[in-house]
Design a protein around this motif. Structure first.
Motif, PDB file in Angstrom:
ATOM      1  N   SER A  98      -5.936   1.189  -3.114  1.00 55.85           N
ATOM      2  CA  SER A  98      -4.807   0.299  -2.851  1.00 55.85           C
ATOM      3  C   SER A  98      -4.888  -0.298  -1.454  1.00 55.85           C
ATOM      4  O   SER A  98      -4.729  -1.510  -1.274  1.00 55.85           O
ATOM      5  CB  SER A  98      -3.490   1.063  -3.022  1.00 55.85           C
ATOM      6  OG  SER A  98      -2.381   0.224  -2.757  1.00 55.85           O
TER       7      SER A  98
ATOM      8  N   CYS B 123       0.822  -1.212   0.000  1.00 58.45           N
ATOM      9  CA  CYS B 123       0.000   0.000   0.000  1.00 58.45           C
ATOM     10  C   CYS B 123       0.855   1.262   0.000  1.00 58.45           C
ATOM     11  O   CYS B 123       0.609   2.203  -0.764  1.00 58.45           O
ATOM     12  CB  CYS B 123      -0.917   0.009   1.212  1.00 58.45           C
ATOM     13  SG  CYS B 123      -2.202  -1.252   1.190  1.00 58.45           S
TER      14      CYS B 123
ATOM     15  N   ILE C  15      -5.215   5.931  -3.763  1.00 56.02           N
ATOM     16  CA  ILE C  15      -4.463   5.350  -2.648  1.00 56.02           C
ATOM     17  C   ILE C  15      -5.395   4.552  -1.743  1.00 56.02           C
ATOM     18  O   ILE C  15      -5.050   3.469  -1.253  1.00 56.02           O
ATOM     19  CB  ILE C  15      -3.750   6.458  -1.851  1.00 56.02           C
ATOM     20  CG1 ILE C  15      -2.636   7.078  -2.704  1.00 56.02           C
ATOM     21  CG2 ILE C  15      -3.166   5.911  -0.542  1.00 56.02           C
ATOM     22  CD1 ILE C  15      -2.010   8.310  -2.105  1.00 56.02           C
TER      23      ILE C  15
ATOM     24  N   THR D  48       0.351   2.867 -12.580  1.00 53.63           N
ATOM     25  CA  THR D  48       0.249   3.722 -11.393  1.00 53.63           C
ATOM     26  C   THR D  48       0.813   5.115 -11.618  1.00 53.63           C
ATOM     27  O   THR D  48       0.219   6.111 -11.201  1.00 53.63           O
ATOM     28  CB  THR D  48       0.966   3.064 -10.205  1.00 53.63           C
ATOM     29  OG1 THR D  48       0.484   1.730 -10.047  1.00 53.63           O
ATOM     30  CG2 THR D  48       0.732   3.845  -8.931  1.00 53.63           C
TER      31      THR D  48
ATOM     32  N   ASP E 258       2.492   1.818  -3.341  1.00 52.08           N
ATOM     33  CA  ASP E 258       1.534   2.372  -4.294  1.00 52.08           C
ATOM     34  C   ASP E 258       1.288   3.850  -4.019  1.00 52.08           C
ATOM     35  O   ASP E 258       1.159   4.653  -4.953  1.00 52.08           O
ATOM     36  CB  ASP E 258       0.211   1.602  -4.217  1.00 52.08           C
ATOM     37  CG  ASP E 258       0.202   0.393  -5.133  1.00 52.08           C
ATOM     38  OD1 ASP E 258       1.272   0.076  -5.695  1.00 52.08           O
ATOM     39  OD2 ASP E 258      -0.856  -0.242  -5.277  1.00 52.08           O
ATOM     40  N   ALA E 259       1.205   4.210  -2.748  1.00 55.74           N
ATOM     41  CA  ALA E 259       0.958   5.607  -2.390  1.00 55.74           C
ATOM     42  C   ALA E 259       2.075   6.509  -2.905  1.00 55.74           C
ATOM     43  O   ALA E 259       1.829   7.580  -3.471  1.00 55.74           O
ATOM     44  CB  ALA E 259       0.821   5.745  -0.873  1.00 55.74           C
TER      45      ALA E 259
END
Length: 205
Positions: free
Chosen positions: A156, A45, A153, A130, A48-49
């Protein structure tokens, strides 16, 4: 808060992340093993953020202007996924290394974090989906770009934690070494498939 960009980011993020891939396969396996589940989901996570914010803030433009960076990412991703496939096949051949019961943990938290980071950052599809795609869509939202990023986000976090903890209900099935053999064999095939997909454009251009 403007709800439209947030929910647009949420649904767009889910549409990209909810797919069979190396990262999801890894999260699923760790969830079934009940091994460092929270850390696994959190690392994915947070990665991804960072990537989503990078895309919104213009990193997508950099990758577009320097095409060879994507080639390097593809080659690196191929080598990593191919290696991971070999390890998965080795686990499938040796059932004694696939036990899910007991207190012994075969994977340290540090090793798991390294694998999760590699599966994320060495995957060029992450930069395409992404960074480039979400980044360009976010910029198109104008003043709502920030909320779009927050929504993506949130998607995710929602997906990875749901996948990781829902997998625990499958634990009784995978208490048998045979089930682990099948899972690892399938994961190995998936890794090889994604490795070929990543490297193929390098030779077809």
């Amino acid at each position: 808060m403007t709800p439209a960009p947030f929910f647009f980011g949420l649904t767009t993020g889910l549409s990209l992340i909810v797919a069979i891939g190396a990262q999801n396969a890894f999260v699923l396996r760790q969830g079934i093993r009940k091994e460092h589940v929270f850390i696994t989901a959190l690392v994915c996570c947070l990665s991804d953020a960072v990537l989503i914010f990078a895309g919104v803030n213009g990193m997508g433009v950099l990758v577009e202007q320097v095409p060879w960076l994507l080639i390097v990412a593809r080659v690196g991703g191929f080598l990593f996924l191919a290696s991971y496939a070999i390890f998965a096949f080795r686990r499938a051949i040796k059932p004694e290394s696939l036990k899910v019961s007991g207190t012994t943990r075969t994977t340290t938290a540090l090793s798991l974090i390294g694998t999760a980071l590699a599966l994320t950052w060495l995957n060029p599809h992450v930069y395409i989906d992404t960074v480039l795609l979400l980044g360009s869509v976010a910029v198109a939202q104008g003043a709502g770009a920030g909320w779009f990023a927050v929504g993506a986000i949130a998607a995710s976090f929602l997906w990875f934690f749901a996948l990781a903890y829902a997998a625990r209900f499958l634990a009784p099935l995978f208490a048998r070494p045979k089930a682990w053999q099948i899972l690892d064999f399938i994961i190995g095939l998936m890794m090889l498939f994604f490795a070929v997909l990543l490297i193929w454009p390098v030779f077809t251009k």
